[in-house]
Enzyme design. Structure first.
Site, PDB file in Angstrom:
ATOM      1  N   GLU A   1       0.529  -1.327  -0.029  1.00 51.31           N
ATOM      2  CA  GLU A   1      -0.290   0.148   0.485  1.00 51.31           C
ATOM      3  C   GLU A   1       1.210   1.149  -0.066  1.00 51.31           C
ATOM      4  OE1 GLU A   1      -3.438  -0.767   2.649  1.00 51.31           O
ATOM      5  OE2 GLU A   1      -4.101  -2.613   1.403  1.00 51.31           O
TER       6      GLU A   1
HETATM    7  C1  HEM Z   1      -9.348  -1.326   4.468  1.00 45.97           C
HETATM    8  C2  HEM Z   1      -8.593   3.576   5.216  1.00 45.97           C
HETATM    9  C3  HEM Z   1      -5.140   3.531   2.945  1.00 45.97           C
HETATM   10  C4  HEM Z   1      -6.680  -0.581   0.568  1.00 45.97           C
HETATM   11  C5  HEM Z   1      -9.476   0.403   4.920  1.00 45.97           C
HETATM   12  C6  HEM Z   1     -10.491   0.201   5.939  1.00 45.97           C
HETATM   13  C7  HEM Z   1     -10.709   1.659   6.205  1.00 45.97           C
HETATM   14  C8  HEM Z   1      -9.108   2.534   5.568  1.00 45.97           C
HETATM   15  C9  HEM Z   1     -10.834   2.135   7.213  1.00 45.97           C
HETATM   16  C10 HEM Z   1     -11.217  -0.582   6.728  1.00 45.97           C
HETATM   17  C11 HEM Z   1     -12.419  -0.452   5.891  1.00 45.97           C
HETATM   18  C12 HEM Z   1     -13.701  -1.884   6.370  1.00 45.97           C
HETATM   19  O1  HEM Z   1     -13.626  -2.924   6.979  1.00 45.97           O
HETATM   20  O2  HEM Z   1     -14.864  -1.595   5.876  1.00 45.97           O
HETATM   21  C13 HEM Z   1      -7.581   3.810   5.092  1.00 45.97           C
HETATM   22  C14 HEM Z   1      -6.408   4.726   5.660  1.00 45.97           C
HETATM   23  C15 HEM Z   1      -5.828   4.723   4.787  1.00 45.97           C
HETATM   24  C16 HEM Z   1      -5.647   3.797   3.867  1.00 45.97           C
HETATM   25  C17 HEM Z   1      -6.908   6.110   6.887  1.00 45.97           C
HETATM   26  C18 HEM Z   1      -4.600   6.397   4.499  1.00 45.97           C
HETATM   27  C19 HEM Z   1      -4.019   6.294   5.194  1.00 45.97           C
HETATM   28  C20 HEM Z   1      -5.098   2.902   1.803  1.00 45.97           C
HETATM   29  C21 HEM Z   1      -4.291   2.472   0.599  1.00 45.97           C
HETATM   30  C22 HEM Z   1      -4.316   1.483   0.057  1.00 45.97           C
HETATM   31  C23 HEM Z   1      -5.888   1.073   0.529  1.00 45.97           C
HETATM   32  C24 HEM Z   1      -3.601   3.758   0.075  1.00 45.97           C
HETATM   33  C25 HEM Z   1      -4.250   1.019  -1.383  1.00 45.97           C
HETATM   34  C26 HEM Z   1      -3.050   0.761  -1.742  1.00 45.97           C
HETATM   35  C27 HEM Z   1      -7.464  -0.591   0.986  1.00 45.97           C
HETATM   36  C28 HEM Z   1      -7.372  -2.377   0.748  1.00 45.97           C
HETATM   37  C29 HEM Z   1      -8.054  -2.510   2.544  1.00 45.97           C
HETATM   38  C30 HEM Z   1      -8.384  -1.218   3.297  1.00 45.97           C
HETATM   39  C31 HEM Z   1      -7.706  -3.387   0.140  1.00 45.97           C
HETATM   40  C32 HEM Z   1      -9.324  -3.285   2.609  1.00 45.97           C
HETATM   41  C33 HEM Z   1      -7.954  -4.453   3.119  1.00 45.97           C
HETATM   42  C34 HEM Z   1      -8.284  -5.864   4.015  1.00 45.97           C
HETATM   43  O3  HEM Z   1      -9.134  -6.190   4.682  1.00 45.97           O
HETATM   44  O4  HEM Z   1      -7.501  -7.061   3.988  1.00 45.97           O
HETATM   45  N1  HEM Z   1      -8.562   1.402   4.855  1.00 45.97           N
HETATM   46  N2  HEM Z   1      -7.194   3.003   3.752  1.00 45.97           N
HETATM   47  N3  HEM Z   1      -6.181   1.837   1.451  1.00 45.97           N
HETATM   48  N4  HEM Z   1      -7.729  -0.297   2.546  1.00 45.97           N
HETATM   49 FE1  HEM Z   1      -7.361   1.486   3.421  1.00 45.97          FE
END
Ligand code: HEM
Ligand code: HEM
Length: 329
Positions: A121
């Protein structure tokens, strides 16, 4: 002849299964968040310099212009690497029982530390992030105001807390569905029929409460496992967190708020069509082949879960200084 659904009876049943989404103002008051924390969190959400490449921000994968997600199969991060999972929306994430498809983070602050460090990420380290933030005087000021009375306001933990504060404001109230729950006749007969199926055929057993899901964990394929094209064998879900056999291929029941805005579907992001996702849930989770008209009605109901999208003004970020760490490979 088909009988029209009884809206009042359905409203009563729905109010016992779901909850109206509060407004951002209500959440802010409940959580005692300050304007300074929220503003800082907003800036950090759009801040690409939290990533090693300095071009990836939270908003890259959770674009607030497209329902809080990226609308691609699985997210693309540092060095154009493809991650293993579809990005869930950040909208209303504050109401989820736990974060991630496997629930491995208990809240948004714990969650926010993950993507910044994940190599696929943002690929940064807490020290790198703190060095970047400390090098920019405007951030020193903002952290001081957001976290008054602390000795080192700029810290990785406080970054996560500020992000959590901002994300808590990303709620989508006033959907047609919420208006219906509060007594307005905003749903047409097809949507009402869909809601009736959703409750009476059993979707609600796993998708209930304020986010219409996002709470409990269930095997994907309680009755019949989908094929490896939809449920890749390598991602064993909660098993990878708990190492417990009964958690094999167990995932969090997806929150269905704004689901019409966030294709593709499932943790694998393999299904683009919402009707197809509904049909798959029928066979995999309920053991029923839903009829065409039932699928159409349920899908119409799911569209009523789209709420008012938060209006977020894109922040102007402070300029880098000579001492600011340069982007890394
Ligand atoms: C999951 C916030 C950066 C890709 C999540 C979730 C949140 C979140 C709240 C969980 C949502 C849920 O479970 O319903 C953030 C914040 C970021 C950030 C605050 C910055 C600090 C990123 C970036 C990427 C990304 C840059 C892509 C490169 C994902 C993915 C998931 C996820 C793929 C699911 C992962 C899993 O379940 O294993 N993010 N995110 N996020 N985010 Fe982010
Ligand atoms: C995911 C709808 C029944 C558990 C989903 C998704 C939709 C959906 C649209 C995709 C969410 C996303 O990609 O963000 C429905 C409907 C149902 C139903 C319409 C009734 C016909 C159930 C039941 C259970 C369940 C009964 C539990 C036994 C899950 C789980 C996921 C999910 C665990 C996540 C799957 C994954 O890992 O990708 N549901 N659902 N669902 N649902 Fe359901």
């Amino acid at each position: 002849m088909a009988v029209d659904p009884d809206a009042n009876k359905l409203r009563e049943q729905a109010n016992s299964q779901f909850k109206v989404i509060p407004t951002a103002e209500q959440v802010i008051a409940d959580k005692k968040l300050t304007v300074e924390q929220i503003d800082l969190g907003k800036q950090l959400f759009f801040e690409p310099r939290l990533s090693k490449s300095q071009i990836i921000s939270c908003n890259s994968c959770h674009s607030l212009g497209t329902g809080g997600s990226d609308n691609i199969r699985t997210s693309i991060g540092h060095g154009w690497q493809k991650g293993p999972r579809n990005s869930p929306t950040v909208l209303n994430a504050v109401f989820n029982g736990a974060q991630f498809w496997d629930g491995r983070a208990k809240d948004l602050a714990e969650q926010a530390k993950g993507p910044v460090q994940a190599s696929v990420e943002m690929n940064a380290t807490p020290k790198y992030v703190e060095d970047v933030l400390r090098s920019i005087p405007e951030y020193s000021e903002m952290f001081k105001k957001a976290f008054p009375g602390t000795q080192h306001p700029i810290s990785f933990d406080n970054m996560a807390k500020a992000l959590e504060a901002f994300e808590s404001t990303l709620v989508t109230p006033h959907s047609k569905f919420d208006q219906f729950l509060t007594g307005k006749n905003t749903l047409n007969n097809l949507e009402l029929k869909g809601m009736e199926h959703f409750m009476n055929k059993g979707c609600v057993a796993c998708h209930s409460g304020i986010n219409v899901g996002g709470q409990g964990y269930f095997p994907f394929g309680v009755v019949k496992k989908p094929g490896a094209d939809i449920l890749p064998v390598s991602d064993r879900g909660r098993y990878m967190v708990t190492k417990t056999a009964t958690d094999d291929y167990v995932f969090r029941a997806g929150p269905l708020r704004n689901i019409a805005l966030t294709p593709p579907y499932f943790h694998s992001g393999e299904v683009w069509d919402l009707e197809e996702a509904v049909a798959i849930m029928g066979t995999s989770q309920l053991g029923t082949t839903l009829a065409e008209d039932e699928i159409k009605a349920i899908t119409a109901f799911l569209h009523t879960l789209t709420g008012e999208q938060p209006k977020v003004e894109y922040p102007t970020l402070p300029r880098r200084r000579p001492q600011t760490p340069k982007p890394g490979e």
